[in-house]
Write a protein that holds these residues in place. Structure first.
Motif, short mmCIF file in Angstrom:
data_model
loop_
_atom_site.label_atom_id
_atom_site.label_comp_id
_atom_site.label_asym_id
_atom_site.label_seq_id
_atom_site.Cartn_x
_atom_site.Cartn_y
_atom_site.Cartn_z
N MET A 6 43.89 6.73 61.26
CA MET A 6 42.82 7.17 62.13
C MET A 6 42.29 5.97 62.91
O MET A 6 42.04 4.92 62.36
CB MET A 6 41.71 7.81 61.30
CG MET A 6 40.52 8.20 62.09
SD MET A 6 39.33 9.05 61.04
CE MET A 6 38.12 9.39 62.24
N THR A 7 42.12 6.15 64.23
CA THR A 7 41.58 5.08 65.06
C THR A 7 40.13 5.37 65.42
O THR A 7 39.73 6.52 65.56
CB THR A 7 42.40 4.90 66.36
OG1 THR A 7 42.35 6.10 67.11
CG2 THR A 7 43.82 4.51 66.06
N GLU A 8 39.39 4.29 65.56
CA GLU A 8 37.99 4.38 65.95
C GLU A 8 37.71 3.30 66.98
O GLU A 8 37.95 2.11 66.73
CB GLU A 8 37.08 4.17 64.74
CG GLU A 8 35.61 4.13 65.09
CD GLU A 8 34.73 3.64 63.95
OE1 GLU A 8 33.56 3.36 64.22
OE2 GLU A 8 35.21 3.52 62.82
N LEU A 9 37.23 3.71 68.14
CA LEU A 9 36.85 2.79 69.19
C LEU A 9 35.34 2.64 69.20
O LEU A 9 34.62 3.63 69.21
CB LEU A 9 37.32 3.31 70.56
CG LEU A 9 36.87 2.49 71.78
CD1 LEU A 9 37.48 1.10 71.75
CD2 LEU A 9 37.24 3.23 73.06
N ARG A 10 34.89 1.41 69.20
CA ARG A 10 33.46 1.15 69.31
C ARG A 10 33.24 0.24 70.51
O ARG A 10 33.79 -0.86 70.56
CB ARG A 10 32.91 0.51 68.04
CG ARG A 10 31.42 0.27 68.12
CD ARG A 10 30.83 -0.14 66.80
NE ARG A 10 29.45 -0.56 66.99
CZ ARG A 10 28.89 -1.57 66.37
NH1 ARG A 10 29.56 -2.24 65.46
NH2 ARG A 10 27.64 -1.90 66.61
#
Length: 177
Positions: free
Chosen positions: A1-5
């Motif tokens: 799972m990818t998460e962009l902040r």
């Protein structure tokens, strides 16, 4: 799972910024100077996490550019990099989409200096080569930067129609472009 902040530099914890610096040191194989890192700070940071590990970084900082006697507020892209084992998965595009949105909504123009390897990527995203001469507004005055003329790219619907005019960047230590 990818998460962009995407957030301002001030909104990241020191250990997160240290991880980003280390990532860029690895991505650029030791060719990331302290000045290069400093150029990434003070604006928006885009950090991309995959399964809890930092795999990508990009930054957008405000700079002033002189074009035709007018000072433009520009969003300047810095430090775009993806960990070697996570490339070709759309991660750079994910980070750039967020920064390009900020360019369109908050700046007169997006600007970056692209490596030869990155040119096809930026062209595919709608970045256009600057065709005019480049320079820097240094403490000694306006100084031509002909070695950069082929590496400067611009983005944004509000940008200048004439990309053949002279474009000058504000001064900073290290690489000006």
């Amino acid at each position: 799972m990818t998460e962009l902040r995407i957030a301002h530099t001030a909104d990241f914890e020191p250990h997160e910024l240290a991880l980003a610096r280390k990532l860029l040191d690895d991505v650029f194989e030791g060719d990331m100077s302290d000045e290069d890192w400093e150029h990434c700070l003070g604006g928006l940071q885009a950090l991309l996490w995959e399964d809890g590990e930092l795999v990508g970084h990009a930054a957008l900082v405000q700079r002033r550019m002189l074009l035709g006697g007018r000072a433009l507020r520009c969003g300047y892209v810095e430090g775009v990099g993806v960990r070697a084992d996570r490339r070709r998965r759309g991660h750079a595009g994910t980070m750039m989409a967020g920064l390009e949105r900020a360019v369109e909504r908050a700046y007169d123009l997006g600007v970056l200096s692209a490596s030869d390897e990155a040119v096809p990527f930026y062209l595919s995203r709608g970045w256009l080569p600057w065709q005019g001469p480049t320079s820097a507004l240094t403490p000694e005055g306006l100084v031509a930067t002909p070695d950069e003329d082929d590496s400067v790219y611009v983005f944004g619907s509000g940008g200048p129609a004439d990309r053949t005019a002279p474009l000058a960047a504000d001064w900073r230590d290290g690489d000006v472009w």
